[in-house]
Design an enzyme around this catalytic site. Structure first.
Site, short mmCIF file in Angstrom:
data_model
loop_
_atom_site.label_atom_id
_atom_site.label_comp_id
_atom_site.label_asym_id
_atom_site.label_seq_id
_atom_site.Cartn_x
_atom_site.Cartn_y
_atom_site.Cartn_z
N HIS A 25 2.67 3.71 10.47
CA HIS A 25 2.70 3.39 9.04
C HIS A 25 1.46 3.95 8.35
CE1 HIS A 25 3.60 0.58 5.59
NE2 HIS A 25 2.30 0.78 5.39
N GLU A 26 0.29 3.69 8.91
CA GLU A 26 -0.95 4.17 8.29
C GLU A 26 -1.07 5.69 8.41
OE1 GLU A 26 -2.53 2.27 6.44
OE2 GLU A 26 -1.66 0.36 7.10
#
Length: 216
Positions: A25-26
């Site tokens: 996600h990051e």
């Protein structure tokens, strides 16, 4: 709480999938920002799938492990280290910032789709993979839906900020207390039921795809 081998195995599997999903996600935020012209994430070492730069000591390690092993998974919360972005480096600051913001939740939905396809196909040769791939689907749908809630500083709150042209001061004031409010709200059965129902509805197409490919 006493941990038998089965509980320990399930907890560790859950934790590993959670960490990988949070870090993807990051990474997606960082990758999109880099592609749109902001070198900040690359300079900070965030354009990598190595999980270590994306991990927050409390949000990715301590708190999730406490939730999984001390609280028995009844309440789970976790987050990665936020990706710093400078929208001034974007050609279209408002639009590109929204694209960077959405890249995180979309990466989780992409992981859910990949897990549904691969898991469904692998089920035909090894049904024991069901637990892993359905866990990946469920966790990533959960992360996507949760992060898209229109509440600062979540991704959905950032999109809302641009949609209504919220002032920076207002955004920061809301973000300062929103996590506490959200955690307290999740203890309320109607709120928890509504959120779980939404997550199940979003997960349903992925589960149906998995079952179709698995032939079950």
């Amino acid at each position: 709480m006493d941990l038998d081998l089965s509980t320990l195995r399930s907890g560790l599997l859950f934790y590993i999938v959670l960490v990988c999903s949070l870090c993807i996600h990051e990474w997606a935020h960082a990758y999109m920002a880099d592609k749109l012209g902001d070198p900040t994430p690359r300079l900070l070492g965030r354009v990598t799938i190595n999980p270590l730069p994306h991990m927050d000591l409390f949000g990715t390690v301590i708190f999730p492990l406490v939730c999984i092993f001390a609280l028995g998974g009844g309440f789970l919360f976790g987050w990665g280290k936020p990706v710093l972005v400078d929208p001034r480096n974007f050609r279209h600051p408002r639009r590109d910032d929204v694209l960077v913001t959405l890249a995180g939740p979309l990466s989780n939905l992409g992981l859910a789709l990949l897990a549904a396809v691969l898991g469904g196909l692998l089920y035909r040769t090894d049904p024991r993979t069901t637990e892993l791939f359905l866990l990946i689907v469920g966790l990533n749908v959960t992360l996507a839906v949760f992060n898209l809630l229109p509440l600062p500083p979540l991704d959905g709150g950032q999109v809302l900020r641009h949609a209504v042209r919220m002032r920076d001061e207002t955004y920061l004031a809301i973000a300062r207390w929103s996590f506490l409010v959200l955690i307290l709200a999740l203890w309320l059965p109607p709120v928890r039921w509504a959120l779980i129902t939404l997550m199940k509805l979003v997960a349903l197409p992925f589960v149906l795809l998995y079952q179709s490919l698995a032939g079950i």
